[in-house]
Scaffold this active site. Structure first.
Site, PDB file in Angstrom:
ATOM      1  N   GLU A 297       0.817  -1.212   0.000  1.00 20.70           N
ATOM      2  CA  GLU A 297       0.000   0.000   0.000  1.00 20.70           C
ATOM      3  C   GLU A 297       0.846   1.256   0.000  1.00 20.70           C
ATOM      4  O   GLU A 297       0.643   2.169  -0.814  1.00 20.70           O
ATOM      5  CB  GLU A 297      -0.936   0.002   1.208  1.00 20.70           C
ATOM      6  CG  GLU A 297      -1.942   1.133   1.196  1.00 20.70           C
ATOM      7  CD  GLU A 297      -2.877   1.040   0.002  1.00 20.70           C
ATOM      8  OE1 GLU A 297      -2.828   1.933  -0.849  1.00 20.70           O
ATOM      9  OE2 GLU A 297      -3.647   0.071  -0.084  1.00 20.70           O
ATOM     10  N   ASP A 301       1.057   4.081  -3.042  1.00 22.17           N
ATOM     11  CA  ASP A 301       0.635   5.464  -2.794  1.00 22.17           C
ATOM     12  C   ASP A 301       1.767   6.450  -3.055  1.00 22.17           C
ATOM     13  O   ASP A 301       1.588   7.467  -3.738  1.00 22.17           O
ATOM     14  CB  ASP A 301       0.147   5.609  -1.351  1.00 22.17           C
ATOM     15  CG  ASP A 301      -1.171   4.901  -1.093  1.00 22.17           C
ATOM     16  OD1 ASP A 301      -1.821   4.508  -2.073  1.00 22.17           O
ATOM     17  OD2 ASP A 301      -1.531   4.730   0.082  1.00 22.17           O
ATOM     18  N   SER A 507      -7.050   1.951  -4.349  1.00 26.27           N
ATOM     19  CA  SER A 507      -5.821   2.529  -3.814  1.00 26.27           C
ATOM     20  C   SER A 507      -4.933   3.056  -4.930  1.00 26.27           C
ATOM     21  O   SER A 507      -4.067   3.890  -4.679  1.00 26.27           O
ATOM     22  CB  SER A 507      -5.037   1.489  -3.009  1.00 26.27           C
ATOM     23  OG  SER A 507      -5.614   1.278  -1.754  1.00 26.27           O
ATOM     24  N   ASP A 549     -16.812  11.791 -18.480  1.00 25.95           N
ATOM     25  CA  ASP A 549     -17.917  10.943 -18.039  1.00 25.95           C
ATOM     26  C   ASP A 549     -17.661   9.495 -18.462  1.00 25.95           C
ATOM     27  O   ASP A 549     -17.295   9.227 -19.610  1.00 25.95           O
ATOM     28  CB  ASP A 549     -19.221  11.451 -18.644  1.00 25.95           C
ATOM     29  CG  ASP A 549     -20.448  10.875 -17.961  1.00 25.95           C
ATOM     30  OD1 ASP A 549     -20.294  10.197 -16.934  1.00 25.95           O
ATOM     31  OD2 ASP A 549     -21.560  11.120 -18.473  1.00 25.95           O
ATOM     32  N   ILE A 550     -17.837   8.573 -17.540  1.00 24.86           N
ATOM     33  CA  ILE A 550     -17.669   7.145 -17.815  1.00 24.86           C
ATOM     34  C   ILE A 550     -19.055   6.523 -17.904  1.00 24.86           C
ATOM     35  O   ILE A 550     -19.853   6.637 -16.956  1.00 24.86           O
ATOM     36  CB  ILE A 550     -16.849   6.441 -16.716  1.00 24.86           C
ATOM     37  CG1 ILE A 550     -15.540   7.195 -16.474  1.00 24.86           C
ATOM     38  CG2 ILE A 550     -16.594   4.986 -17.073  1.00 24.86           C
ATOM     39  CD1 ILE A 550     -14.633   7.303 -17.668  1.00 24.86           C
ATOM     40  N   GLY A 568     -23.681  10.933 -16.774  1.00 22.35           N
ATOM     41  CA  GLY A 568     -23.817  11.686 -15.539  1.00 22.35           C
ATOM     42  C   GLY A 568     -23.255  10.903 -14.368  1.00 22.35           C
ATOM     43  O   GLY A 568     -22.486   9.949 -14.535  1.00 22.35           O
ATOM     44  N   ASP A 570     -22.867   8.304 -11.357  1.00 29.83           N
ATOM     45  CA  ASP A 570     -23.314   6.955 -11.021  1.00 29.83           C
ATOM     46  C   ASP A 570     -22.494   6.439  -9.847  1.00 29.83           C
ATOM     47  O   ASP A 570     -21.368   6.912  -9.596  1.00 29.83           O
ATOM     48  CB  ASP A 570     -23.175   6.015 -12.224  1.00 29.83           C
ATOM     49  CG  ASP A 570     -21.770   5.981 -12.792  1.00 29.83           C
ATOM     50  OD1 ASP A 570     -20.878   5.421 -12.131  1.00 29.83           O
ATOM     51  OD2 ASP A 570     -21.553   6.534 -13.891  1.00 29.83           O
TER      52      ASP A 570
END
Length: 588
Positions: A297, A301, A507, A549-550, A568, A570
């Site tokens: 992690e 990061d 992550s 937008d996906i 839009g 979701d």
């Protein structure tokens, strides 16, 4: 623009007149679990002499003042937009009424708690009691603290399944911790995981990565490196200049360690111009950063935050107080609360990074409501001071183990906290290029604790209208929707212990979006303007035009196909992925 309270619980008017003769023995339950949380078993009472540090959150004099101020400085349509508050101004807004302080001190004195062991914290809105005998905590809270062990991880905690307060204190005290917050096997869990891949292929990718930060290479569809993200999100032509003022913060828990040697190798292979980058380590509550034991992690990061935001200074906050826990005869179990430990530290600082990324979370239902609401308010304090706080949304789609934990086992989707807190920005996941689609792992849905905030009323209402009766009863249609935004979350090359791996999870997305936000803050600061602060009111209004937008993909879970990405907002990808150039023009 008007904003409403974000908690589902009704606002209880504070009665500030102290009772003339308070009845300390007239107790009323503050929070209780119907049974010991799943996978935890009691291993008995703590040994004689066991002590615990308690934190008491006092309700503010003006209960909605902080949230009101947060929205004023975060709403682009408000005249106070960008006029972030100082630490002292926030402290004034969250200050309890003098009657509250007097009454709580009287209660503590009645139970023999010495004044020398009590100190204020969190801008004065909390009291911390140090080294309180566990037996005295039992008497104080009508509780039964026991040592609990997790049956899968062997983690031990000193907790109680129920605690109470005198009736006269319920209007004055928001939370006492640690009490009923057990967390679980995914408490502050890492929202990424390694993908089995032949290491020689990864090594080859390290030696021959895509070079262009402005053109999306076809190889990015199967393997993400920093230049893929620069091209996808239009950051490749921007170089930070406000590096003497702007800072990016990364939080770490669970003994996660970020290696400087791994970062140097990662950058030397994938971004040679940034190979000199380093990061500052700040220890919170005994946190460590073992350079001989780099972990997934922290590596993920740091490597992606640094590569995308370079040369912006980066701070890695390593917070202790989480498993594995080594017991001794006086402290047989973990009594710390990592979120609170970190928040206690950061809110006491006079200089806080303008952007902070966190990649950890819990199932919302495993977090006591009073704990979730009170911690969420602490994140609001950061936002009011001009800090953009981002959390990964989680990696379980609409949920796993999809039943309620109230003893009824009601089928339900499982949202994640802190992603459901309305005062942070939750980051979901995408995958693929040309076009990007929703990553199936991307957690999203609706909070059962927090009401839908007004800033997302239109966007979320449109989605729910289109959903119709699908999944009726499995989610809270009036709850805060998450995530808010998204980014790539699969097939990230990282380096751990000088070897390449592939990682996936939100992550990956959280530090990616956080780095882009940090670049926006750099631009604003370089122009003599205020940083963005709390992002959501901007994202759900003028900022939406700066997002991609996906509209395909879904987040399966709970034996369903999950929610679908649509035009839009979701609850899979939020409002979409960032376009730095467009956002720069909007905020500038």
């Amino acid at each position: 623009m008007l904003w409403r309270s974000s908690f589902l619980t009704a606002v209880v008017p504070l009665c500030f007149a102290s009772p003339i003769f308070p009845r300390w023995d007239d107790l009323e339950v503050k929070h209780a679990w119907s049974s010991v949380p799943r996978n935890w078993i009691s291993v008995g009472l703590p040994p004689n002499g066991t002590t615990i540090d308690l934190r008491i959150a006092l309700k503010p004099h003006r209960e909605d003042a902080l949230v009101g101020a947060l929205y004023e400085v975060s709403d682009p349509a408000h005249e106070k937009y960008g006029a972030h508050l100082s630490k002292e101004e926030v402290a004034t807004l969250v200050a309890p009424h003098p009657d509250t302080v007097e009454l709580v001190h009287a209660w503590l004195g009645h139970h023999g708690v010495p004044a020398s062991s009590i100190r204020p914290s969190y801008n004065g809105g909390w009291l911390t009691i140090t080294s309180l005998p566990a037996s005295q905590a039992d008497a104080l809270l009508g509780a039964s603290y026991q040592v609990y062990r997790h049956t899968e991880t062997d983690e031990t905690l000193l907790r109680t399944v129920e605690y109470s307060l005198p009736v006269d204190l319920h209007a004055h005290v928001a939370l006492v911790a640690p009490t009923t917050y057990f967390g679980g096997p995914r408490a502050l869990h890492r929202t990424s995981r390694l993908t089995p891949t032949a290491k020689h292929l990864l090594a080859g990718a390290l030696d021959d990565p895509p070079e262009s930060p402005t053109t999306v290479s076809s190889s990015c569809a199967g393997m993400i490196v920093p230049s893929c993200l620069q091209a996808l999100y239009n950051t490749g032509s921007y170089t930070p200049t406000a590096t003497d003022q702007n800072t990016l913060g990364i939080t770490g828990y669970l003994q996660e360690n970020a290696s400087q040697a791994d970062l140097t190798l990662f950058l030397s292979k994938l971004m040679p111009d940034a190979a000199t980058a380093d990061f500052t380590v700040v220890s919170v509550a005994g946190g460590t950063n073992d350079q001989n034991n780099p972990t997934l992690e922290a590596s993920l990061d740091i490597q992606y935050a640094e590569s995308l935001a370079f040369p912006t200074p980066t701070i890695f906050y390593t917070t202790g107080g989480s498993p594995p826990f080594q017991a001794d005869e006086n402290t047989p179990a973990n009594t710390n609360e990592p979120y609170l430990d970190w928040l206690d530290f950061i809110l006491a600082q006079s200089d806080i990074p303008q952007t902070i990324s966190t990649s950890y979370g819990d199932d919302e239902q495993t977090v006591p409501p009073d704990y979730a609401q009170t911690v969420c308010s602490l994140f609001a304090q950061l936002g009011a001071q001009g800090v953009s706080v981002l959390f990964s949304s989680g990696d379980t789609g609409v949920g796993d183990d999809c039943v309620s934990n109230d003893g009824l086992n009601t089928p339900m989707f499982l949202p994640n906290f802190p992603a459901t807190c309305p005062y942070i920005t939750a980051v979901g996941g995408t995958t693929g290029v040309n076009p990007e689609t929703a990553a199936g792992l991307s957690s999203g849905g609706f909070s059962n604790y927090f009401a839908r905030p007004s800033y997302q009323d239109t966007a979320v209402s449109n989605f729910i209208s289109g959903l119709g009766t699908q999944f009726s009863g499995l989610y809270n249609a009036s709850g805060r929707g998450f995530p808010d935004i998204s980014a790539q979350a699969e097939n990230f090359i990282i380096v751990i212990g000088q070897e390449p791996f592939l990682a996936e999870g939100t992550s990956c997305a959280a530090p990616t979006v956080s780095a882009i936000v940090s670049l926006l803050n750099d631009y604003l600061i370089s122009q003599g303007k205020s940083p963005l602060g709390f992002l959501n009111p901007l994202l759900y209004s003028t900022g939406a035009a700066g997002l991609n937008d996906i509209t395909s993909g879904s987040n399966p879970g709970c034996n369903t196909d999950g929610f679908s990405a649509v035009e839009g907002w979701d609850p899979v990808t939020g409002l979409g992925t960032p376009d730095f150039g467009k956002l720069q023009a909007i905020v500038g």
